[in-house]
Design an enzyme around this catalytic site. Structure first.
Site, PDB file in Angstrom:
ATOM      1  N   THR A  73     -20.022 -31.394  10.868  1.00  0.00           N
ATOM      2  CA  THR A  73     -20.945 -32.169  11.708  1.00  0.00           C
ATOM      3  C   THR A  73     -21.906 -33.043  10.922  1.00  0.00           C
ATOM      4  O   THR A  73     -22.101 -34.224  11.247  1.00  0.00           O
ATOM      5  CB  THR A  73     -21.743 -31.203  12.600  1.00  0.00           C
ATOM      6  OG1 THR A  73     -20.807 -30.559  13.465  1.00  0.00           O
ATOM      7  CG2 THR A  73     -22.799 -31.913  13.416  1.00  0.00           C
ATOM      8  N   ASN A  94     -22.360 -29.289   5.919  1.00  0.00           N
ATOM      9  CA  ASN A  94     -23.494 -28.832   6.736  1.00  0.00           C
ATOM     10  C   ASN A  94     -24.510 -28.110   5.857  1.00  0.00           C
ATOM     11  O   ASN A  94     -25.711 -28.138   6.113  1.00  0.00           O
ATOM     12  CB  ASN A  94     -23.017 -27.884   7.833  1.00  0.00           C
ATOM     13  CG  ASN A  94     -22.399 -28.629   9.000  1.00  0.00           C
ATOM     14  OD1 ASN A  94     -22.517 -29.847   9.121  1.00  0.00           O
ATOM     15  ND2 ASN A  94     -21.724 -27.889   9.872  1.00  0.00           N
ATOM     16  N   ASP A 156     -30.041 -30.724  15.715  1.00  0.00           N
ATOM     17  CA  ASP A 156     -30.977 -31.453  14.850  1.00  0.00           C
ATOM     18  C   ASP A 156     -30.225 -32.322  13.844  1.00  0.00           C
ATOM     19  O   ASP A 156     -30.613 -33.463  13.577  1.00  0.00           O
ATOM     20  CB  ASP A 156     -31.963 -30.493  14.156  1.00  0.00           C
ATOM     21  CG  ASP A 156     -31.317 -29.365  13.383  1.00  0.00           C
ATOM     22  OD1 ASP A 156     -30.164 -29.506  12.934  1.00  0.00           O
ATOM     23  OD2 ASP A 156     -31.971 -28.317  13.192  1.00  0.00           O
ATOM     24  N   ARG A 157     -29.145 -31.797  13.253  1.00  0.00           N
ATOM     25  CA  ARG A 157     -28.464 -32.566  12.206  1.00  0.00           C
ATOM     26  C   ARG A 157     -27.821 -33.844  12.754  1.00  0.00           C
ATOM     27  O   ARG A 157     -27.696 -34.829  12.031  1.00  0.00           O
ATOM     28  CB  ARG A 157     -27.441 -31.719  11.463  1.00  0.00           C
ATOM     29  CG  ARG A 157     -26.391 -30.998  12.286  1.00  0.00           C
ATOM     30  CD  ARG A 157     -25.604 -30.058  11.367  1.00  0.00           C
ATOM     31  NE  ARG A 157     -24.608 -29.245  12.071  1.00  0.00           N
ATOM     32  CZ  ARG A 157     -24.862 -28.092  12.672  1.00  0.00           C
ATOM     33  NH1 ARG A 157     -26.080 -27.594  12.679  1.00  0.00           N
ATOM     34  NH2 ARG A 157     -23.895 -27.394  13.262  1.00  0.00           N
ATOM     35  N   HIS A 473     -13.088 -26.684  12.734  1.00  0.00           N
ATOM     36  CA  HIS A 473     -12.686 -27.956  12.120  1.00  0.00           C
ATOM     37  C   HIS A 473     -13.155 -27.862  10.678  1.00  0.00           C
ATOM     38  O   HIS A 473     -13.551 -26.814  10.226  1.00  0.00           O
ATOM     39  CB  HIS A 473     -13.337 -29.112  12.870  1.00  0.00           C
ATOM     40  CG  HIS A 473     -14.810 -28.900  13.049  1.00  0.00           C
ATOM     41  ND1 HIS A 473     -15.733 -29.221  12.091  1.00  0.00           N
ATOM     42  CD2 HIS A 473     -15.510 -28.302  14.048  1.00  0.00           C
ATOM     43  CE1 HIS A 473     -16.937 -28.862  12.496  1.00  0.00           C
ATOM     44  NE2 HIS A 473     -16.839 -28.297  13.684  1.00  0.00           N
TER      45      HIS A 473
HETATM   46 ZN   LIG Z   1     -19.620 -31.382  14.752  1.00  0.00          ZN
END
Ligand SMILES: [Zn+2]
Length: 539
Positions: A73, A94, A156-157, A473
């Protein structure tokens, strides 16, 4: 004479087409649907009737790519509005390991400031400091001081990586409400109102959603190995206050879109003299994918509801007569559970827990007669780090042994050392032609990346314990790399493009649409000439 006439006609035609070309949109709406793979888009496209159908009537790159290796993500969102691969954005995963931090897990989260005292990689201070390049919103504000940049997301990310440094507003869900990392910025009056609505929704038990004939056709309960509950025939019934079930349901995106629409209204985005941008991160599809897989009734109902919710959101913009353009894409793709894939004839499996950095480190340290954990890493693939407390000789022995041990495992496709990856040039050819090490290079950043990089074989799901999540993923394979990239402006007729594009192309394309100069070659991405209004270097 003839030449002069032709030249005059060309000037006339050029000025006519310039006069007919619509003015640039006043509001850029950039929507990221977390884990919305190109496979899912292709499958569901004929079934969309609402907002996603409207957006899909525009210019559709059905073979878009998050080209890099680490399809998570944070890196994915970092490519969307910067134009750069993670090698340049610095967002390699991440999380990553930093052996200099005063933390027991030695782990840093992508969207935090780890220098804040008392924080940890899970209880962190949200910050954009790890993002090393500017976003489109930052570029717009530098060019036009009146431009506003806003981000709203379930994670948030997502909000941080799409807006970067100093946006005007930034809101993300933290488990019970939307919060902001921006200090000293006035809170719009709609935020507490949407938070109250979302809080009431979370606190209310939900009956199962009504299904559709198409989705009902997918309802089939599948047993899961690794301790998880069966999935495949769920309709989002949940208990009051269950925040995990809440965020893995369509209701979550509905709240995020409601907040986005309310901020557009209150801030009068798209109605000032300069163009504005709002980035919207819709996270529920990802949580649904992780919790239930991608091919059951759950994902079907999620995408059906998402179609409707995005449609309602667009209707709000239309009713306010805002001159907007939408870009919709994803931070990475995704993959179904191996148990259901196996029923469909795919040879899919779950990862051997022995490949986890902790387990592998322990085994190798014992074998070589060393001390300590040996290896650090967040998973069974990707960046792996060698304990820096070992002597240089022992580090070299451990690196050699680790590379050999991973390479010998039947679930491992390839292992590259940092030196091998660093020697590889960042690829510039079309993303579908990239070799595995080229994908790893686009995810490599010296000083953050590991000492070596592990690539699992195709169709190996890196989740062994399924008590929380069943699917994921993160791989180098196209089911995780290929994502749709859609451009649409109301009234615009588009087409579906088969050639590949990259998510790094979005920033230079949108910049061209609004007349913001981006020097060719200054970012990894390239302006997409098929997008109406994109002049691609002609300005
Ligand atoms: Zn993602």
């Amino acid at each position: 004479m003839r030449v002069k006439l032709l030249a005059a006609a060309a000037v006339l035609l050029a000025s006519q087409s310039a006069a007919q070309a619509p003015a640039p949109p006043k509001l850029l709406v950039v929507i990221s649907v977390d884990q919305f793979s190109a496979n899912l888009f292709d499958e569901y496209r004929p079934h969309f009737t609402q907002g996603l159908a409207r957006i899909a009537s525009g210019t559709v790159f059905r073979n878009g790519y998050q080209s890099h290796a680490m399809t998570e993500t944070c890196p994915g969102h970092s490519t969307l509005l910067t134009g750069d691969h993670p090698a340049r954005t610095g967002i390699i995963g991440n999380t990553w390991v930093d052996q200099s931090v005063q933390r027991s897990d030695l782990t840093v989260y992508c969207a935090e400031d780890e220098t804040q005292p008392g924080t940890s990689s899970t209880a962190y201070k949200v910050s954009p400091k790890h993002l090393l390049v500017p976003t489109l919103g930052e570029r717009m504000k530098a060019r036009w001081p009146g431009s506003r940049s806003v981000a709203v997301a379930g994670k948030d990310r997502a909000a941080i990586m799409m807006s970067g440094q100093r946006p005007d507003q930034r809101w993300y869900w933290t488990g019970a409400k939307y919060e902001s990392d921006l200090a000293g910025v006035p809170v719009p009056t709609v935020v507490p109102k949407v938070n109250a609505l979302a809080g009431t929704g979370l606190a209310t038990a939900r009956e199962p959603l009504e299904t559709t004939p198409f989705c009902e056709g997918k309802a089939r309960e599948i047993a899961i190995s690794g301790g998880g509950k069966p999935v495949g025939a769920g309709r989002f019934a949940r208990a009051a206050g269950d925040q995990w079930a809440f965020r893995a349901s369509p209701e979550f995106d509905g709240n995020t879109l409601a907040l986005a629409a309310a901020l557009i209204e209150e801030m009068k985005l798209g109605r000032g003299p300069s163009p504005d941008i709002i980035a919207i991160g819709l996270s529920a599809t990802d949580y649904v994918g992780h919790t239930y897989g991608t091919e059951g009734e759950e994902m079907c109902l999620q995408l059906t509801e998402l179609d409707r919710e995005v449609g309602d959101f667009l209707k709000v913009l239309d009713s306010r007569h805002i001159d907007y353009a939408v870009t919709l894409t994803a931070d990475h793709g995704g993959k179904d559970i191996p148990e259901r894939e196996s029923l469909g004839g795919i040879t899919a499996s779950r990862v051997d827990p022995a490949l986890g950095a902790g387990n592998m480190g322990k085994a190798l340290v014992a074998k070589l007669g060393l001390k300590g954990p040996g290896l650090f890493g967040d998973s069974s693939f990707g960046d792996m780090y060698i304990d820096r407390h070992l002597s240089p000789t022992d580090r070299a022995r451990l690196l050699k042994a680790a590379v050999e041990a991973y390479r010998a495992h039947p679930q491992v496709e390839a292992v590259f050392t940092a030196a091998q990856i660093a020697r590889t040039p960042v690829p510039t050819s079309p993303p579908e032609t990239w070799s595995t090490i080229q994908k790893a290079r686009a995810s490599y950043r010296a000083g953050r990346s590991g000492d070596f990089f592990v690539v699992l074989k195709r169709d190996v799901t890196p989740i062994a314990d399924t008590t929380r999540y069943v699917a994921t993923h993160g791989s180098v394979w196209d089911y995780d790399r290929r994502v749709p990239i859609l451009f649409w402006r109301p009234g615009e007729v588009g087409s579906t493009i088969e050639r590949t594009a990259e998510t790094t192309d979005i920033m230079p394309t949108l910049a061209s649409v609004i007349g913001l100069p981006v020097q060719d070659g200054s970012v990894d991405g390239h302006c997409l000439r098929e997008v109406p209004g994109a002049h691609c270097g002609a300005r």
